[in-house]
Design a protein around this motif. Structure first.
Motif, PDB file in Angstrom:
ATOM      1  N   LEU A  31      31.365 -40.941  88.141  1.00 42.95           N
ATOM      2  CA  LEU A  31      30.063 -41.041  87.505  1.00 42.95           C
ATOM      3  C   LEU A  31      29.129 -41.889  88.350  1.00 42.95           C
ATOM      4  CD1 LEU A  31      31.153 -41.705  83.798  1.00 42.95           C
ATOM      5  CD2 LEU A  31      31.099 -39.558  85.074  1.00 42.95           C
ATOM      6  N   VAL A  32      27.840 -41.648  88.194  1.00 40.90           N
ATOM      7  CA  VAL A  32      26.814 -42.373  88.945  1.00 40.90           C
ATOM      8  C   VAL A  32      25.900 -43.094  87.966  1.00 40.90           C
ATOM      9  CG1 VAL A  32      24.801 -42.128  90.449  1.00 40.90           C
ATOM     10  CG2 VAL A  32      26.867 -40.809  90.923  1.00 40.90           C
ATOM     11  N   GLY A  33      25.614 -44.353  88.267  1.00 38.25           N
ATOM     12  CA  GLY A  33      24.716 -45.131  87.422  1.00 38.25           C
ATOM     13  C   GLY A  33      23.833 -46.041  88.252  1.00 38.25           C
ATOM     14  N   ILE A  34      22.778 -46.530  87.626  1.00 42.67           N
ATOM     15  CA  ILE A  34      21.880 -47.502  88.255  1.00 42.67           C
ATOM     16  C   ILE A  34      21.865 -48.758  87.392  1.00 42.67           C
ATOM     17  CG2 ILE A  34      19.539 -48.023  89.016  1.00 42.67           C
ATOM     18  CD1 ILE A  34      20.843 -45.887  90.696  1.00 42.67           C
ATOM     19  N   LEU A  35      22.239 -49.864  87.994  1.00 42.80           N
ATOM     20  CA  LEU A  35      22.252 -51.157  87.317  1.00 42.80           C
ATOM     21  C   LEU A  35      20.976 -51.915  87.688  1.00 42.80           C
ATOM     22  CD1 LEU A  35      23.804 -53.337  85.682  1.00 42.80           C
ATOM     23  CD2 LEU A  35      24.809 -54.069  87.856  1.00 42.80           C
ATOM     24  N   THR A  36      20.231 -52.340  86.684  1.00 42.40           N
ATOM     25  CA  THR A  36      19.010 -53.119  86.898  1.00 42.40           C
ATOM     26  C   THR A  36      19.290 -54.539  86.422  1.00 42.40           C
ATOM     27  OG1 THR A  36      17.719 -51.120  86.458  1.00 42.40           O
ATOM     28  CG2 THR A  36      16.523 -53.200  86.493  1.00 42.40           C
ATOM     29  N   VAL A  37      19.220 -55.500  87.356  1.00 41.82           N
ATOM     30  CA  VAL A  37      19.703 -56.855  87.093  1.00 41.82           C
ATOM     31  C   VAL A  37      18.588 -57.880  87.288  1.00 41.82           C
ATOM     32  CG1 VAL A  37      21.527 -58.506  87.587  1.00 41.82           C
ATOM     33  CG2 VAL A  37      21.908 -56.094  88.040  1.00 41.82           C
ATOM     34  N   PRO A  38      18.380 -58.758  86.317  1.00 39.63           N
ATOM     35  CA  PRO A  38      17.413 -59.849  86.482  1.00 39.63           C
ATOM     36  C   PRO A  38      17.993 -60.947  87.365  1.00 39.63           C
ATOM     37  CG  PRO A  38      18.485 -60.012  84.357  1.00 39.63           C
ATOM     38  CD  PRO A  38      19.005 -58.756  84.991  1.00 39.63           C
ATOM     39  N   PRO A  39      17.183 -61.896  87.791  1.00 42.23           N
ATOM     40  CA  PRO A  39      17.694 -62.991  88.621  1.00 42.23           C
ATOM     41  C   PRO A  39      18.815 -63.773  87.943  1.00 42.23           C
ATOM     42  CG  PRO A  39      15.283 -62.963  88.639  1.00 42.23           C
ATOM     43  CD  PRO A  39      15.713 -61.970  87.610  1.00 42.23           C
ATOM     44  N   ALA A  40      18.705 -63.988  86.629  1.00 38.85           N
ATOM     45  CA  ALA A  40      19.740 -64.717  85.884  1.00 38.85           C
ATOM     46  C   ALA A  40      20.038 -63.952  84.604  1.00 38.85           C
ATOM     47  CB  ALA A  40      19.272 -66.140  85.569  1.00 38.85           C
ATOM     48  N   PRO A  41      20.976 -62.996  84.649  1.00 43.43           N
ATOM     49  CA  PRO A  41      21.256 -62.176  83.469  1.00 43.43           C
ATOM     50  C   PRO A  41      21.746 -63.008  82.292  1.00 43.43           C
ATOM     51  CG  PRO A  41      22.317 -61.281  85.441  1.00 43.43           C
ATOM     52  CD  PRO A  41      21.839 -62.651  85.795  1.00 43.43           C
ATOM     53  N   GLY A  42      21.308 -62.626  81.109  1.00 43.91           N
ATOM     54  CA  GLY A  42      21.782 -63.272  79.899  1.00 43.91           C
ATOM     55  C   GLY A  42      23.092 -62.666  79.434  1.00 43.91           C
ATOM     56  N   PRO A  43      23.631 -63.148  78.333  1.00 41.39           N
ATOM     57  CA  PRO A  43      24.932 -62.667  77.847  1.00 41.39           C
ATOM     58  C   PRO A  43      24.869 -61.312  77.144  1.00 41.39           C
ATOM     59  CG  PRO A  43      24.077 -64.336  76.370  1.00 41.39           C
ATOM     60  CD  PRO A  43      23.125 -64.288  77.534  1.00 41.39           C
ATOM     61  N   ARG A  44      23.671 -60.813  76.886  1.00 42.23           N
ATOM     62  CA  ARG A  44      23.526 -59.545  76.163  1.00 42.23           C
ATOM     63  C   ARG A  44      22.836 -58.533  77.067  1.00 42.23           C
ATOM     64  NH1 ARG A  44      20.613 -60.836  71.135  1.00 42.23           N
ATOM     65  NH2 ARG A  44      22.666 -61.606  70.512  1.00 42.23           N
ATOM     66  N   GLY A  45      23.498 -57.392  77.308  1.00 42.26           N
ATOM     67  CA  GLY A  45      22.928 -56.345  78.136  1.00 42.26           C
ATOM     68  C   GLY A  45      22.666 -55.086  77.340  1.00 42.26           C
ATOM     69  N   VAL A  46      22.091 -54.088  77.998  1.00 42.64           N
ATOM     70  CA  VAL A  46      21.767 -52.813  77.362  1.00 42.64           C
ATOM     71  C   VAL A  46      22.343 -51.678  78.192  1.00 42.64           C
ATOM     72  CG1 VAL A  46      19.911 -51.214  76.735  1.00 42.64           C
ATOM     73  CG2 VAL A  46      19.669 -53.660  76.246  1.00 42.64           C
ATOM     74  N   LEU A  47      23.091 -50.800  77.551  1.00 45.30           N
ATOM     75  CA  LEU A  47      23.580 -49.582  78.176  1.00 45.30           C
ATOM     76  C   LEU A  47      22.791 -48.421  77.603  1.00 45.30           C
ATOM     77  CD1 LEU A  47      25.708 -48.132  80.007  1.00 45.30           C
ATOM     78  CD2 LEU A  47      27.080 -47.851  77.927  1.00 45.30           C
ATOM     79  N   ILE A  48      22.062 -47.716  78.472  1.00 44.33           N
ATOM     80  CA  ILE A  48      21.268 -46.570  78.046  1.00 44.33           C
ATOM     81  C   ILE A  48      22.153 -45.329  78.063  1.00 44.33           C
ATOM     82  CG2 ILE A  48      19.325 -45.072  78.619  1.00 44.33           C
ATOM     83  CD1 ILE A  48      17.851 -47.497  79.694  1.00 44.33           C
ATOM     84  N   VAL A  49      22.311 -44.721  76.896  1.00 39.35           N
ATOM     85  CA  VAL A  49      23.115 -43.514  76.749  1.00 39.35           C
ATOM     86  C   VAL A  49      22.162 -42.325  76.742  1.00 39.35           C
ATOM     87  CG1 VAL A  49      24.770 -42.288  75.302  1.00 39.35           C
ATOM     88  CG2 VAL A  49      24.839 -44.787  75.434  1.00 39.35           C
ATOM     89  N   THR A  50      22.199 -41.531  77.785  1.00 42.94           N
ATOM     90  CA  THR A  50      21.253 -40.427  77.915  1.00 42.94           C
ATOM     91  C   THR A  50      21.627 -39.278  76.997  1.00 42.94           C
ATOM     92  OG1 THR A  50      22.490 -39.445  79.732  1.00 42.94           O
ATOM     93  CG2 THR A  50      20.794 -41.033  80.311  1.00 42.94           C
ATOM     94  N   GLY A  51      20.657 -38.429  76.712  1.00 42.49           N
ATOM     95  CA  GLY A  51      20.887 -37.231  75.915  1.00 42.49           C
ATOM     96  C   GLY A  51      20.515 -35.997  76.720  1.00 42.49           C
ATOM     97  N   GLY A  52      21.175 -34.898  76.445  1.00 39.29           N
ATOM     98  CA  GLY A  52      20.898 -33.684  77.192  1.00 39.29           C
ATOM     99  C   GLY A  52      19.536 -33.087  76.836  1.00 39.29           C
ATOM    100  N   PRO A  53      18.879 -32.439  77.806  1.00 40.42           N
ATOM    101  CA  PRO A  53      19.343 -32.255  79.188  1.00 40.42           C
ATOM    102  C   PRO A  53      18.784 -33.302  80.145  1.00 40.42           C
ATOM    103  CG  PRO A  53      17.470 -30.838  78.779  1.00 40.42           C
ATOM    104  CD  PRO A  53      17.674 -31.639  77.512  1.00 40.42           C
ATOM    105  N   GLN A  54      18.618 -34.541  79.686  1.00 42.01           N
ATOM    106  CA  GLN A  54      18.085 -35.591  80.542  1.00 42.01           C
ATOM    107  C   GLN A  54      19.183 -36.190  81.428  1.00 42.01           C
ATOM    108  OE1 GLN A  54      16.537 -38.199  77.535  1.00 42.01           O
ATOM    109  NE2 GLN A  54      14.492 -37.325  77.654  1.00 42.01           N
ATOM    110  N   TYR A  55      18.757 -36.857  82.501  1.00 38.44           N
ATOM    111  CA  TYR A  55      19.700 -37.640  83.290  1.00 38.44           C
ATOM    112  C   TYR A  55      19.201 -39.076  83.309  1.00 38.44           C
ATOM    113  CZ  TYR A  55      16.740 -37.777  87.506  1.00 38.44           C
ATOM    114  OH  TYR A  55      15.737 -38.021  88.407  1.00 38.44           O
ATOM    115  N   ARG A  56      19.741 -39.895  84.192  1.00 34.85           N
ATOM    116  CA  ARG A  56      19.567 -41.350  84.072  1.00 34.85           C
ATOM    117  C   ARG A  56      18.124 -41.835  84.234  1.00 34.85           C
ATOM    118  NH1 ARG A  56      21.720 -40.093  88.969  1.00 34.85           N
ATOM    119  NH2 ARG A  56      20.561 -40.842  90.790  1.00 34.85           N
TER     120      ARG A  56
END
Length: 287
Positions: A31-56
């Motif tokens: 699988l292929v993904g793109i991680l977008t990271v702030p300078p100092a990540p907090g303890p809570r992140g977000v995973l974007i779950v795509t829906g068809g027929p969209q991609y990332r």
């Protein structure tokens, strides 16, 4: 306002990393993904779950812009392609068969961002339904952000069409002129709607609304629902709650919050609608 602005990092400080990872139940597919990271990540992140027929990237780069907006506020975001979608390998699948894909993305997310302790799943349409169905399986998922969740069945579509299309037309003079002139076959239309409303038990059990209800009933985290003001899918959701007592009771939970973006289409494509969604998400996640 000064304090709020001081917590927003410049986009130049936000990093994007391409990730490639395997799915546990498919050794041949990566699988292929793109991680977008702030300078100092907090303890809570977000995973974007795509829906068809969209991609990332999402429609009109919606997921790209959302990820950067959240990362500038200290929230790490991973968006990825299911197997068979975008640049990911494997056979194409729908929202009912992506549990292993979401699990693989979560494993990669936590490995890539050691500061993470919990994750909010974010999904639009059938991506929202897929996210909700996966959420009860992983205690690290603390919240769901669901935009116009996919609940369609012939019965729900028929009720939504009747309530939001046919009933308003009864107040339009043009409708009565067409009916008097014989250009509207009202009887045939209503008979078709009546037939669609009647589903057998097997169809009901496999409908996305049934799967979604069971998942949300079992989920112990918080839920943010965002509905478009001008979208049939959002009207189907509203119709579902209006016609089902169990759904209404579930939706009144103190852990739920529902917002509507007036005038927005299904993917919140205008700049104003997209901005409203971004701020709703960031404020809710921070709270």
């Amino acid at each position: 306002m000064h304090d709020e602005l001081s917590t927003i990092a410049p986009l130049s400080a936000v990093h994007q990393l391409a990730l490639r990872f395997r799915c546990a139940d498919d050794a041949e597919a990566r699988l292929v993904g793109i991680l977008t990271v702030p300078p100092a990540p907090g303890p809570r992140g977000v995973l974007i779950v795509t829906g068809g027929p969209q991609y990332r990237a999402g429609s009109h780069r919606q997921f790209v812009l959302l990820a950067r907006f959240l990362a500038a506020r200290g929230i790490a975001v991973l968006r990825f392609d299911y197997r068979g979608m975008g640049d990911s390998e494997g056979e194409l699948r729908d929202y009912r068969s992506v549990d292993a894909d979401i699990a693989a993305a979560l494993a990669q997310f936590f490995a890539a961002v050691p500061a993470l302790r919990e994750v909010v799943l974010w999904g639009l349409c059938d991506g929202a339904t897929a996210a909700a169905c996966h959420a009860p399986r992983d205690p690290r998922i603390s919240g769901l952000i669901l935009l116009n969740p996919w609940v369609r069945s012939p019965a729900i579509l028929a009720r939504a069409t009747l309530r939001h299309y046919y009933l308003p037309r009864l107040l339009q003079a043009a409708f009565w002129r067409k009916l008097a002139g014989g250009s509207v076959r009202l009887g045939d239309s209503l008979a078709s709607l009546r037939q669609a409303v009647t589903l057998n038990e097997q169809q009901q059990a496999q409908a996305p609304a049934s799967l979604l209800f069971e998942a949300l009933r079992c989920f112990r985290g918080k839920v943010l629902l965002i509905l478009s003001g001008d979208d049939l899918g959002a009207r189907e959701w509203s119709t579902l709650l209006a016609n089902d007592r169990a759904w209404r009771e579930l939706g009144t939970s103190r852990s739920w919050r529902q917002e509507e973006v007036p005038g927005a289409n299904h993917t919140f494509s205008s700049a104003a609608a997209r901005s409203r969604v971004e701020h709703l998400c960031a404020d809710w996640i921070a709270a």
